[in-house]
Structure formats: C-alpha cells, structure tokens
Write an enzyme that holds these catalytic residues in place. Sequence first.
Site, PDB file in Angstrom:
ATOM      1  N   HIS A  28     -14.787  -9.241 -30.478  1.00 22.42           N
ATOM      2  CA  HIS A  28     -13.324  -9.327 -30.444  1.00 22.42           C
ATOM      3  C   HIS A  28     -12.900 -10.236 -29.291  1.00 22.42           C
ATOM      4  O   HIS A  28     -12.735  -9.766 -28.156  1.00 22.42           O
ATOM      5  CB  HIS A  28     -12.713  -7.937 -30.262  1.00 22.42           C
ATOM      6  CG  HIS A  28     -13.101  -6.962 -31.330  1.00 22.42           C
ATOM      7  ND1 HIS A  28     -14.356  -6.389 -31.390  1.00 22.42           N
ATOM      8  CD2 HIS A  28     -12.390  -6.467 -32.379  1.00 22.42           C
ATOM      9  CE1 HIS A  28     -14.403  -5.573 -32.429  1.00 22.42           C
ATOM     10  NE2 HIS A  28     -13.242  -5.603 -33.045  1.00 22.42           N
ATOM     11  N   HIS A 263      -8.486 -11.271 -33.570  1.00 22.29           N
ATOM     12  CA  HIS A 263      -8.821  -9.907 -33.152  1.00 22.29           C
ATOM     13  C   HIS A 263     -10.310  -9.602 -33.233  1.00 22.29           C
ATOM     14  O   HIS A 263     -10.936  -9.303 -32.227  1.00 22.29           O
ATOM     15  CB  HIS A 263      -8.041  -8.884 -33.996  1.00 22.29           C
ATOM     16  CG  HIS A 263      -8.429  -7.465 -33.723  1.00 22.29           C
ATOM     17  ND1 HIS A 263      -7.888  -6.744 -32.685  1.00 22.29           N
ATOM     18  CD2 HIS A 263      -9.319  -6.647 -34.337  1.00 22.29           C
ATOM     19  CE1 HIS A 263      -8.437  -5.536 -32.673  1.00 22.29           C
ATOM     20  NE2 HIS A 263      -9.302  -5.449 -33.668  1.00 22.29           N
ATOM     21  N   GLU A 428      -5.253  20.180 -28.746  1.00 20.48           N
ATOM     22  CA  GLU A 428      -6.706  20.362 -28.677  1.00 20.48           C
ATOM     23  C   GLU A 428      -7.450  19.056 -28.404  1.00 20.48           C
ATOM     24  O   GLU A 428      -8.369  19.011 -27.573  1.00 20.48           O
ATOM     25  CB  GLU A 428      -7.235  20.982 -29.983  1.00 20.48           C
ATOM     26  CG  GLU A 428      -6.750  22.376 -30.257  1.00 20.48           C
ATOM     27  CD  GLU A 428      -5.420  22.420 -31.003  1.00 20.48           C
ATOM     28  OE1 GLU A 428      -4.972  23.535 -31.337  1.00 20.48           O
ATOM     29  OE2 GLU A 428      -4.848  21.327 -31.259  1.00 20.48           O
ATOM     30  N   HIS A 490      -7.668  29.601 -40.857  1.00 20.26           N
ATOM     31  CA  HIS A 490      -8.116  29.885 -39.502  1.00 20.26           C
ATOM     32  C   HIS A 490      -9.545  30.412 -39.445  1.00 20.26           C
ATOM     33  O   HIS A 490     -10.078  30.607 -38.358  1.00 20.26           O
ATOM     34  CB  HIS A 490      -7.180  30.906 -38.843  1.00 20.26           C
ATOM     35  CG  HIS A 490      -5.891  30.312 -38.371  1.00 20.26           C
ATOM     36  ND1 HIS A 490      -5.099  29.530 -39.168  1.00 20.26           N
ATOM     37  CD2 HIS A 490      -5.259  30.379 -37.163  1.00 20.26           C
ATOM     38  CE1 HIS A 490      -4.024  29.147 -38.488  1.00 20.26           C
ATOM     39  NE2 HIS A 490      -4.108  29.638 -37.268  1.00 20.26           N
TER      40      HIS A 490
END
Length: 683
Positions: A28, A263, A428, A490
């Site tokens: 890149h 890029h 999280e 869950h």
Amino acid sequence: MADTPTSLMANSIRALAMDAVQQANSGHPGAPMGMADMAVALWGRHLKHSPHNPHWFDRDRFVLSNGHGSMLVYALLHLTGYDLPIKELKNFRQLHSKTPGHPEFGYTPGIETTTGPLGQGLSNAVGMALAEKLMAAEFNQADHHIVDHHTYVFMGDGCLMEGISHEACALAGAWKLNKLIALYDDNGISIDGQVTPWFVDNTPLRFAAYGWNVIGPIDGHDVEAVTRALTDAKNSADKPTLIVCKTHIGKGSPNRANTAKAHGEPLGAEEIKLTREALGWTHAPFELPKEAYDAWDAKAKGLALEADWDAKFTAYKVAHPELAAEFTRRMKGELPRAFSQIAVDTVVGAHTKAETVASRKASQLALEAFTAGLPEMLGGSADLTGSNLTNTKSTPALRFDLAGDVVKTEAADGGKVIGRHINYGVREFGMAAIMNGIALHGGFIPYGGTFLTFSDYSRNAIRMAALMKIRVVHVFTHDSIGLGEDGPTHQSIEHAASLRLIPNLDVWRPGDTAETAVAWAVALQNKAKPTALLLSRQNLPYAPKDDLGQISKGAYVLSEPTEVGLNKKAQAVIIATGSEVQLALKAQELLATYKIAVRVVSMPSTTTFDKQKPAYKSEVLPEGIPRIAVEMGVTDGWWKYGCAAVVGIDSYGESAPAPVLFKHFGFTPENVADTVRKVLAKK
C-alpha cells in the site's frame, strides 16, 4: 530547485514506500506517501524515542493504526536509526524479513503493537494512554516525575468506520486521556474509491461529543501547521486530542494521487518514474542522500533523552527505593516474590474449604487473594460486574475527577488507593483491545469480564493478543445452557470450542474452586500468552481430590473405580470439563451399581493438556480403553481424543430453567451412564 529539509525528509519516505511496494509487487504505497509530511512533524520534531533502545520506558508510544501503510513506519524506523537496515526494506513482505505486510509487535524493533485489523491500533493506543496515566498517578512523586510520555496514533477513514473506534474513543474521552493524540489522515479514499457515498460522519463533531479536543481540519502536507497542532495538543490538560489532517493519498504521484489505485497496489514502473520527476527525486531505488539520513537521524537525541531519564530514575531510587524497586519489577512483567506462596495458599484454601459455589464466584474468591497480593492486576467488566464478579475488596472502581486527575479512594488501612476496576460499559470489543494496549504498555496485568456468548464481540482482539504473545486475562461467565431462561441468544454452545482453536490462547473451564484457583495462577504466570476463563453461573459442588499438583497440567485423574467401591481396572474413561464434572462423577456411581468400572478425568484446560508430554497423556488417558467426553457444547473438538462417544449439544439451546434444559438435552447422570454402557456393549 533544491529540496527544503522538510521536503527532503518527506520525500525520503515517499521514495522508500513506492520502491519497497514495487519490489514486493504488493503493498500500500498511497498512505505512506500521503502521511509523510505528518510523519516529519511528529517524528522529526515531537516524538520522544531512542533508536538505540526501542524498549526505553519513558519513550512516547507511536501506533500506526492504519497498519496497511506499514512502509511509513518501516521507513521511519530505518531513517531515524533503529536496527532496521535497508536490506530489510528491500525484503518488504518477504518470508522472514523484519518488514512484514502489517507491523508486528515483537518482530520489528520499534513497533509498539500489531496493527492490521482497522480500529484496533487506535483502541490499543487508548489502553497505552490509560496505563501511562495510571502509572504516573501511582509512581510519580511531587519531587520526581518518572512517568511522563505521550501516545500518538496515525489513523485513517477505515479505523473510524470500524465500530470499535466508537467504543474506545468514547472511553478515552470519559477517562480524560490528555496525553493521547490521534492524527487523522483524512484523504477521503478507501479501497472502493471516494468515501463520500458511504462515510458521511462529521468526525470533528463526533470526537467533540466524546469529550475530545479537536484541532483542524488542517493541511496535512504543511509540516509547520502539523507541528503547531501537535504543540497545542500536548498542552491539553484534560482531554485527548484529535488532529484532522487533510491529505492526498499517493501524494506526488501524477496519475495515482487522490485515487483508490494508490491504496493497495504498486504504482508501476512508469508511474514511479513520473513520480520521481514530479518530486525532483533523482536517486536510484532504495538510495537516499546523506543529507536525508542526517536530517532524520535521532540516535544522538534519543541517547540524550534516555540519559536524562536515567538520571531522574537514579535520583528517584535514592529518594524512593521501595517504589523504584516496585516500578522496575512491574515494568519487567515479573510477579512478586510472594506469588508462589499466594498461589499455593489460595489453591489449598479452596481445597480445604471445599465450597459449593458457581465457578464465577470461585473466580472472585481467587481474585480476592491475587489482587491483594498483585497491585499490577487491573480488572474490569463490560457492564456486568455483578454477574462476572471481577471486582474485589482490593480493586475499587477507577474514577477520574473533572480536572482529569485519577481519583484516589480511602483504603482499609486509612491510606489512599487508585481504583483498579474499570467500568468499560457495554463495549466488549473495545474492552478487549484496550486491555491489549494496557498489557503492551507494561506495568499492569489487565483482566476483564463479560458473558461467554459475547466473546464473539471480543474475538479479534483476543486473537491479536494471542498473536502478539501478551498477558491478558478474559473472564467469561455464564458459560453454557446452565444460564437458563435467557435462552439461546445468551447460551454458549460453540464458544468454548471456538476459543480453543485460537493458537497461543490458553482456555480453562474449571469445575470447582480449586481448579478455578489453579486456572488463575496459571493465567497470571502466562507471561507470553492470553488466557480465557470460562465460568459457570450455577453452583458447582466441590469435587474431592487427593492431588492438587496435576491440575495445572490441564487434565488429571479425578476419580478411579475404587472411589465408588470397585476394585477393578477401569473399563472406560469419562472426560469432563466445568459443570459437567459432577455429571461424570454421578454417572460413575450409577455405573458402579452395574459393576462397570469407570475412571473420571477432569480436563479443565484442553489447550494446556495438549502440550503435555506423551507419557503424561497416556497416563491420564490409557490406550485401549474407550473414552466418552461430556461437555455442554459442540462435540467436534472432542473427537481428537479418540472418543467413542461425546455427550454434547450440536444445536442451539432453549429458554427454560436450567434443570429443565439439562434433562431436555440429555445432560443427566443417567444419560451419561447409558452412553457409556452403549459404548461398552459395542466392544
């Protein structure tokens, strides 16, 4: 016209970037070429570092969050004097070179963290800045400041589009991390082209809303403007700073600048020729003038900075010898001398008390001992403290006052202590990546909790910790269908097996208080790997055992047929983990009524057991005896142990009370015993 010093420095980066990518035929070039002037301002005028000693403690931390632009940092490390010779740049992206496609921690001198998955480098930097702030609050004294450095980040649009950047940057604002400075390479280009159709965020307002100081937009190619912005950012007393730098991707390339073509692919020989002409760069590939090396050379300055800090620390040792010794130990990542005794006392105490508690509670009981003896333990939870039980008497909540200073709370002995339990909020992924940054900075052993099913949100950061070989502990509670009425969303089914697949991640699913204490002790000693602890919501009876020494090997013989009155060799082995160890023991009792002799093996850590010597494995799991595994999760991972049957669950759970679910899915002593009998009947 001759190059100015700043343009010479920037063009050195551009030339090395396009040459290395072209030679590798991969990479890149656009980002390094676009960020070159930003790098001149930071690395040439502000960054505090020492090329001779990449691990000098009080260096500034630099994170290239948009890690695909790795040739930027490789060029900088080479030019400023790190042990990264030009031959390594010529071997960019090649096998065993020190210039891999994305920066890798522990592999290339001067790289602070492994970046590639976008947004995580920025989040690691938040952790580094938090660690710096907490270490300063703990160790700096009125007459001696030994912790005083900044954390700098370069990042691009991709880092900001990834959701983790929202999680981590919001926390950086809440924590008032004024020594965190992020430079946004705002070039408006991503792989698919101009980002305007899909990235319409008002980034400055977004960061202002987080509580950041925002500078710009400024011209990212104006070295003087970036230098001034950095000076202003370093003067911020109570906020992290975002500097918005407007840049042109592939700067200098006549036909590729400002396009997605710059890029992720080489410019091509013809375009490189045109770029050299446009930049006035007359040097051959990988050749730089002495003036460029002289302008970039940071070795002498680095040695002076390091010597100055060494003198400060020498004076600190005289004035505060105990603090200096503790600081040195913590930064080396060494455990206290008393650790072994703390671990033994904790495990033996758990065995002696033989309590019936959930393993999440067993974890908290172990943590009470370990956090009291290890001040480097820095805990937290993703808004589930009361469920994960990651807080202890020694770890009050971490808080900051309105001025941005760390709040010290009253300790039991009347002194003042810094909070060591972080409320991460419902974040999280951000929590996991921030913990990585804390560990990378040094001085702390971070641990954080959430439900096991939400490890999916954390997973890539867990993988990065394993890849980087750093000590981070993940506390995952509510580890099975035993959590009951919350239902399949869950209830963890595939998560234990999934985590066990991550190389260099130690996974423990303990079955009682002693196994949980051992799991914590091993996790804290795992200096070069992260650990996941999978813990139950429901209470687990203590499993009596004669020998505590084998638990740390990941699996051990828990009960022989003699324990249930049969004086004969085992006809089968039941392997169980966590809450299912009790099922195995009860099934062993049932089978004894049929005169069927069974050995029960508790295997709290498959990942640890798998690394034991063959002789020990054969001792625990003898050849020629059928093996039956029992775990409330997918069965796939158990067949590698040569199991004749697995009592598991290869579907999702249901919403109902836990006892109802156990019966529905066959997690009963009767079903385990019947499974063993069917296996033996086939022999």
